[in-house]
Design a protein around this motif. Structure first.
Motif, PDB file in Angstrom:
ATOM      1  N   ALA A   1       0.837  -1.209   0.000  1.00 37.86           N
ATOM      2  CA  ALA A   1       0.000   0.000   0.000  1.00 37.86           C
ATOM      3  C   ALA A   1       0.869   1.256   0.000  1.00 37.86           C
ATOM      4  CB  ALA A   1      -0.923  -0.013   1.217  1.00 37.86           C
ATOM      5  N   GLY A   2       1.961   1.233   0.769  1.00 36.29           N
ATOM      6  CA  GLY A   2       2.848   2.383   0.804  1.00 36.29           C
ATOM      7  C   GLY A   2       3.517   2.633  -0.533  1.00 36.29           C
TER       8      GLY A   2
ATOM      9  N   ARG B   1       2.270   1.814  -3.479  1.00 37.66           N
ATOM     10  CA  ARG B   1       1.252   2.321  -4.407  1.00 37.66           C
ATOM     11  C   ARG B   1       1.069   3.818  -4.253  1.00 37.66           C
ATOM     12  NH1 ARG B   1      -1.447  -2.568  -3.181  1.00 37.66           N
ATOM     13  NH2 ARG B   1      -2.716  -1.542  -1.587  1.00 37.66           N
ATOM     14  N   ARG B   2       1.128   4.295  -3.024  1.00 36.48           N
ATOM     15  CA  ARG B   2       0.988   5.742  -2.807  1.00 36.48           C
ATOM     16  C   ARG B   2       2.155   6.502  -3.424  1.00 36.48           C
ATOM     17  NH1 ARG B   2      -1.018   3.836   2.266  1.00 36.48           N
ATOM     18  NH2 ARG B   2       1.046   4.053   3.233  1.00 36.48           N
ATOM     19  N   ASN B   3       3.255   5.805  -3.650  1.00 38.27           N
ATOM     20  CA  ASN B   3       4.432   6.432  -4.237  1.00 38.27           C
ATOM     21  C   ASN B   3       4.564   6.119  -5.725  1.00 38.27           C
ATOM     22  OD1 ASN B   3       6.746   8.053  -3.897  1.00 38.27           O
ATOM     23  ND2 ASN B   3       8.061   6.222  -3.865  1.00 38.27           N
TER      24      ASN B   3
END
Length: 314
Positions: A212-213, A215-217
């Motif tokens: 998830a982290g 994907r945010r990047n």
């Protein structure tokens, strides 16, 4: 820590006999010989570590340790980090009675001290008569699981067959159950055979958070675990359970919509040229595990050694 081994062949005990699992004949080597093998291993670490020369490893190790430490040497050569001498304390061995090859024994030891202390659960194998004893695996347990190994009146251990019944899960099914848990979570088929903990349920949750982290990047990570093609080894414990060594393979695929998002860092250094990575990177990781399997209940995974062994960019 890079763990290396370089063992000359240790002569087997005279009159070796008996079957592999639950054997009553002579052991593959005497306990004193196994201790000498471990000490020879520790004494020889400095040569490969000081030279940072992966060409020394095939005479020292067998897979999966060989593949993992070869990758570790590549990383250390680039970052210019020599390992120095490995000093082991509190060494004890567990030698099962065996006749057929390959033969093996296990050993526990502690390197470092204080907050830097690291416990080892080493597995040595001998492919055929007269062959050297090679380090095949060395997961790092966080508890004293090795102390639970059952020893007979002569001080020797009992090998447990990979397909043995009478356990919460057969040793040769552990890898598949663990892979299922890491792929699909605690509700995946077979995942309930493993006890919750940092290397099972918590590892699954941590991986999902990491994805998830990323994907945010702007980076997508697809990860898949499967049993590695490595032999499973197990020793009987005093409660009738088993201490089991097994290996998983993790295939990772990173992709990014923009160039520059993906970089070769951390454990991947030395496995792929940084210039080769643009918007996609594929990696292969090997993970050694040590688990305590009871007669009933969930298997507790106490040890692990993880290393990326291959990477390619696009």
């Amino acid at each position: 820590m890079l763990v290396l081994a370089l063992l000359a062949g240790v002569p087997p005990a005279a009159g070796c006999g008996g079957s592999n699992a639950g054997a009553t004949g002579a052991p593959a080597l005497l306990r004193d010989q196994a201790q000498q093998a471990v000490m020879a291993y520790a004494a020889a670490v400095g040569q490969a570590g000081d030279r940072l020369d992966a060409s020394l490893l095939p005479k020292a190790e067998a897979d999966p340790q060989l593949t993992m430490d070869t990758a570790a040497v590549k990383l250390r050569r680039i970052v210019k980090a020599r390992t120095g001498t490995l000093k082991l304390s509190h060494v004890r061995v567990a030698v099962p009675r065996q006749s057929a090859y390959p033969r093996w024994f296990a050993a526990e030891g502690v390197s470092g001290s204080g907050k830097d202390a690291l416990r080892h659960a080493m597995l040595f194998t001998q492919a055929k008569a007269g062959a050297p004893w090679l380090l095949s695996a060395d997961p790092f347990p966080t508890d004293t699981a090795f102390s639970r190994v059952a020893l007979d009146h002569d001080g020797y251990a009992e090998a447990v067959a990979p397909s043995a019944s009478g356990l919460a899960i057969a040793p040769d099914r552990l890898a598949a159950a663990h892979a299922a848990l890491l792929n699909g979570g605690p509700r995946a088929a077979g995942a309930d055979r493993l006890a919750p903990g940092p290397k099972t349920t918590e590892a699954f949750t941590a991986l999902r958070h990491a994805e998830a982290g990323l994907r945010r990047n702007g980076i997508t990570l697809e990860s898949r675990f499967s049993p590695a093609p490595a032999p499973v080894h197990a020793l009987r414990t005093r409660d009738g359970g088993a201490l089991v060594w097994y290996v998983l393979k993790q295939n990772e695929a990173y992709s990014a919509t923009k160039k520059g998002k993906l970089t070769v860092t951390g454990d991947l250094v030395g496995l792929a040229p940084p210039s080769s990575v643009s918007t996609r990177m594929d990696t292969t990781v090997l993970i050694q595990y040590l688990a305590t399997v009871p007669a009933h209940g969930g298997a507790g995974v106490t040890g692990m050694y993880r290393k990326a062994v291959a990477a390619s960019g696009h």
